[in-house]
Design a protein around this motif. Structure first.
Motif, PDB file in Angstrom:
ATOM      1  N   GLU A   1     -95.303 -72.864 -91.570  1.00 63.93           N
ATOM      2  CA  GLU A   1     -95.186 -73.785 -90.507  1.00 63.93           C
ATOM      3  C   GLU A   1     -96.033 -74.905 -90.792  1.00 63.93           C
ATOM      4  O   GLU A   1     -95.524 -76.412 -90.995  1.00 63.93           O
TER       5      GLU A   1
ATOM      6  N   ALA B   1     -95.956 -74.905 -84.554  1.00 65.35           N
ATOM      7  CA  ALA B   1     -96.335 -73.673 -83.829  1.00 65.35           C
ATOM      8  C   ALA B   1     -97.833 -73.731 -83.100  1.00 65.35           C
ATOM      9  O   ALA B   1     -98.747 -74.354 -83.784  1.00 65.35           O
TER      10      ALA B   1
ATOM     11  N   TYR C   1     -94.870 -67.117 -83.804  1.00 64.72           N
ATOM     12  CA  TYR C   1     -93.437 -67.573 -83.366  1.00 64.72           C
ATOM     13  C   TYR C   1     -92.315 -66.729 -83.925  1.00 64.72           C
ATOM     14  O   TYR C   1     -92.575 -66.334 -84.976  1.00 64.72           O
TER      15      TYR C   1
ATOM     16  N   GLU D   1     -88.018 -68.044 -84.460  1.00 61.33           N
ATOM     17  CA  GLU D   1     -87.016 -69.050 -84.025  1.00 61.33           C
ATOM     18  C   GLU D   1     -85.807 -68.972 -84.785  1.00 61.33           C
ATOM     19  O   GLU D   1     -85.803 -68.350 -85.691  1.00 61.33           O
TER      20      GLU D   1
ATOM     21  N   ASN E   1     -82.085 -75.966 -81.860  1.00 61.49           N
ATOM     22  CA  ASN E   1     -83.133 -74.914 -82.215  1.00 61.49           C
ATOM     23  C   ASN E   1     -83.417 -74.293 -80.931  1.00 61.49           C
ATOM     24  O   ASN E   1     -83.740 -74.884 -80.055  1.00 61.49           O
TER      25      ASN E   1
ATOM     26  N   ARG F   1     -87.096 -71.518 -80.031  1.00 67.72           N
ATOM     27  CA  ARG F   1     -88.144 -71.019 -80.351  1.00 67.72           C
ATOM     28  C   ARG F   1     -88.929 -70.084 -79.122  1.00 67.72           C
ATOM     29  O   ARG F   1     -89.011 -70.605 -78.227  1.00 67.72           O
ATOM     30  N   TYR F   2     -89.468 -68.953 -79.449  1.00 71.57           N
ATOM     31  CA  TYR F   2     -90.536 -68.431 -78.672  1.00 71.57           C
ATOM     32  C   TYR F   2     -91.770 -68.272 -79.482  1.00 71.57           C
ATOM     33  O   TYR F   2     -91.973 -68.052 -80.737  1.00 71.57           O
ATOM     34  N   ASP F   3     -92.874 -69.008 -78.551  1.00 69.88           N
ATOM     35  CA  ASP F   3     -93.994 -69.318 -79.619  1.00 69.88           C
ATOM     36  C   ASP F   3     -95.412 -68.621 -78.796  1.00 69.88           C
ATOM     37  O   ASP F   3     -95.191 -69.017 -77.220  1.00 69.88           O
TER      38      ASP F   3
END
Length: 458
Positions: free
Chosen positions: A190, A204, A347, A349, A387, A389-391
């Motif tokens: 990232e 992230a 993260y 995604e 998109n 995402r879990y961050d």
């Protein structure tokens, strides 16, 4: 015809006349017959004169034609031959000038403007609401120098400051690239992916919280087939050259293709020796967007001798679909007594292009520029990408309570052309052990964040 030829003809005619009495003595040539023969001889002479005239005219015409051809050949020879130009210009978002011997020059830059809002519980007493900023405003140059050398220099003028981004000299020989100067360390897929090509308005949470940044140093990258190895030694960034930080970073990447599917697996290690009496580190993070100064998780200053980081990364691209996930552990070696804390961030995604024929770009161990299959300037609508995402970021360990942040994020990215982008981002950030408490003392609550971006680069 020559005079000798004429005399020969006349002699032959006289011979025939004189021989007649011998062969047939009974034949008598009359005066009329002799006159006729003379007339024939005169006609033959006239014809010969005519043929000689025609031959002379033909020869004269041929000589004139030869002279014309010779003159034309001299004229063509006198025309200067067009030389290959000393330089040529191509267009890749900006003019790329290539000269003889391996020289090249290209101006480069980017402009990103962000706006949006954050919404925190009123009883925390934190400022929220509308915010906006010029997130990045960079200008620079890059190019090649004969002998395998290259250069890149870029300044960022955002936030009323002038800061150096990339500023280095490089050398490439086959699969090996050596870079000396201000550059990215080898921490995280990232982080190494350009801000032009990320899927969210900010990277992230752990990349900013753990202070990933460019530093001055020397690095070597080897890329052979599906494997890439990177390593380097670094001091600090341009803004902190007076510190005694000394660090080392390394990264390994395996990036095979299975049919049309691009896979990515990587790992990185980081060590930073602070080596300065009274030095501290601090880990904290904003709620998704950068235009707010509020940070709801924060370790405060931690006395430290060094940092040690370990990261794992994986990704895949298959047609319009992509997925990526990373985890990173940052250990702090305390300057005093006590257990050394290890903090964690990561993260996961997924993303999908809603427009036909589009896919996410990938090159040399990181995500690269995506190019719309049907750009706006050719009658299409560009590309549209969704998109999710879990961050996650955890700053609690070994008695240090910096808080945790769980983010559920969504973004929609429209790229009309290769070099323009408009994005919409929304995130719900859930906090535990937040720095700021509610009126009733509770430190667990949610913060909403919304941001839009307009971007152009060249």
């Amino acid at each position: 015809m020559t005079r000798i030829f004429r005399l020969s003809v006349a002699a032959a005619a006289l011979s025939c006349t004189m021989a007649t009495p011998v062969l047939a003595q009974d034949v008598t040539v009359t005066a009329d017959e002799l006159a006729a023969m003379r007339a024939q001889l005169q006609a033959m002479n006239a014809r010969i004169d005519q043929l000689e005239g025609e031959l002379a005219a033909a020869k004269a015409a041929n000589d004139a034609q030869d002279a014309t051809i010779a003159a034309q050949a001299e004229t063509v020879a006198a025309i200067p031959v067009a030389k290959e130009p000393d330089s040529k210009i191509a267009w890749k978002g900006a003019p790329v000038i290539e000269g003889k011997g391996g020289w090249s020059f290209k101006p480069r830059g980017r402009l990103m403007y962000d706006a949006g809002f954050t919404n925190a519980p009123d009883s925390t007493g934190r400022s929220d609401g509308f915010g906006n900023e010029v997130r990045r405003a960079r200008l620079g140059v890059e190019g090649d120098i004969p002998g395998g050398f290259g250069y890149k220099f870029e300044l960022d003028f955002a936030h009323n400051e002038v800061e150096a981004a990339d500023a280095y000299l490089s050398y490439t020989d086959g699969p090996i690239e050596v870079i000396v100067g201000h550059q990215n360390n080898f921490q995280s897929l990232e982080e190494l992916t350009s801000s032009l090509n990320t899927t969210f308005i900010e990277r992230a949470a752990f990349t900013d919280a753990f202070a990933f940044e460019r530093r001055i140093g020397a690095s070597v990258t080897y890329k052979g087939g599906d494997f890439m190895a990177q390593g380097g030694v670094f001091t600090d960034n341009f803004a902190d050259t007076e510190t005694n930080n000394r660090g080392a970073d390394a990264r390994l990447v395996y990036m095979p293709k299975m049919g049309k599917t691009q896979l990515h697996f990587g790992g990185s290690v980081h060590y930073n020796d602070i080596a300065e009496d009274g030095a501290t580190v601090r880990y904290r993070q904003r709620p998704l967007v950068h235009f707010t100064s509020e940070r709801f998780i924060n370790t405060g200053n931690i006395p430290a001798d060094s940092e040690f980081g370990l990261g794992l990364e994986a990704a895949m691209i298959s047609g319009p679909f992509h997925a990526a996930a990373e985890g990173y552990w940052q250990k702090v070696n305390l300057a005093g007594a006590g257990a050394n804390p290890t903090f964690f961030g990561g993260y996961a995604e997924v993303g999908y292009y809603l427009t036909k024929g589009d896919t996410r770009g990938y090159k040399s161990g990181k995500f690269d520029r995506s190019k719309p299959a049907n750009p706006f300037n050719k009658g299409g609508m560009g590309s549209l990408q969704l998109n999710l995402r879990y961050d996650f970021l955890d700053l609690n360990d070994a008695g240090i309570v910096g808080g945790t942040q769980d983010g559920l994020l969504a973004s929609l990215i429209w790229k009309p052309t290769d070099y323009t982008l408009f994005g919409v981002n929304y995130g719900i950030l859930q906090y535990d052990d937040a720095v700021y408490a509610l009126a009733d003392g509770d430190r667990s609550y949610n913060v909403d964040a919304f941001g839009v971006r307009a971007q152009i680069d060249f």
